[in-house]
Every structure is written in structure tokens, then in C-alpha cells.
Design a protein around this motif. Structure first.
Motif, short mmCIF file in Angstrom:
data_model
loop_
_atom_site.label_atom_id
_atom_site.label_comp_id
_atom_site.label_asym_id
_atom_site.label_seq_id
_atom_site.Cartn_x
_atom_site.Cartn_y
_atom_site.Cartn_z
N THR A 156 36.29 39.78 39.69
CA THR A 156 37.08 38.79 40.48
C THR A 156 37.56 37.62 39.74
O THR A 156 36.96 36.84 38.95
N ASN A 216 40.92 40.63 42.89
CA ASN A 216 39.96 41.47 42.17
C ASN A 216 40.65 42.30 41.22
O ASN A 216 41.70 43.10 41.58
N LEU A 217 40.19 42.38 39.84
CA LEU A 217 40.97 43.21 38.90
C LEU A 217 40.46 44.45 39.01
O LEU A 217 38.94 44.84 38.94
N TYR A 246 45.74 43.47 39.99
CA TYR A 246 45.02 42.62 40.71
C TYR A 246 45.18 43.09 42.15
O TYR A 246 46.18 43.10 42.67
#
Length: 115
Positions: A28, A36-37, A63
Motif C-alpha cells: 500500500t 494498493n499496488l 493501483y
């Protein structure tokens, strides 16, 4: 119902009528939209076999808000798998501050002015 805290390495299935896709949570980033990736896998066939999903390789990253997808029942947690060493890096993004007009390079918790 309370949402389980997401953990680095969590693998999710995207629930869609049109296609089957899977992704893994990496981190994150509070600097980039607080998102959040995730890395999306190449796997596009129905399976619950985590090894098969991992072996398909990664397609792209972006993301998103994982908790929102869980609440809307669009994503299902399949399990947690350690992120491979070659993929365990933080990607670089460019971001423009709309107030100042300045551009920055964002990488995990680092923010550097460009130019």
C-alpha cells in the motif's frame, strides 16, 4: 462482516462474468492515491491452483483499492504466496501535484521532485 486485513502476497481471483483474471497484492502506497499496488497474472483460465497462477507470469501492475473490491464481492482471496525475489521491488510512477503543478517520481514511500 469484518474484512480480513490484506497481507503482502495475497492472491485474489477477479469475479467477472466476462473473463477470469488473478492478481497479487504487493504493498500500500500512502503517497500515490493511498492505493494498493497489485500485479496482475497472465492466467486467464479458471483455476484455484496457486502454482498454476504463479507460473503464468505477471502481465502488468496498477493501483486499486482491494478492500472496496472485497466489499463489493468482486474479488475472492485464494491464498497467500511469497513474492518471488525478482518481482519484489517497488515500481516507479510519475505524479503531478495539481496545486503546485510540479512533477514527482514516486517509489514506495519516497517522493522526489523531477527537474
Amino acid at each position: 462482516m469484518a474484512i480480513k486485513k490484506i497481507t503482502v502476497g495475497d492472491v485474489f481471483k477477479i469475479i467477472s462474468d466476462n473473463e477470469v483474471r488473478y492478481f497479487q497484492y504487493f504493498y500500500t502506497d500512502s503517497n500515490y492515491l493511498g492505493g494498493n499496488l497489485i500485479w496482475v497474472f497472465n492466467q486467464d483460465k479458471e483455476t484455484d491452483n496457486l502454482n498454476e497462477i504463479l507460473d503464468s507470469g505477471y502481465s502488468f501492475y496498477f493501483y486499486t483499492a482491494i478492500e472496496a473490491g472485497i466489499k463489493m464481492k468482486k474479488w475472492k482471496l485464494l491464498g497467500n504466496v511469497q513474492i518471488p525475489a525478482e518481482m519484489n521491488h517497488h515500481v516507479l510512477f510519475r505524479w503531478r501535484d495539481l496545486d503546485s503543478g510540479l512533477w514527482y517520481k514516486l517509489k514506495y514511500d519516497q517522493k522526489h521532485l523531477i527537474g
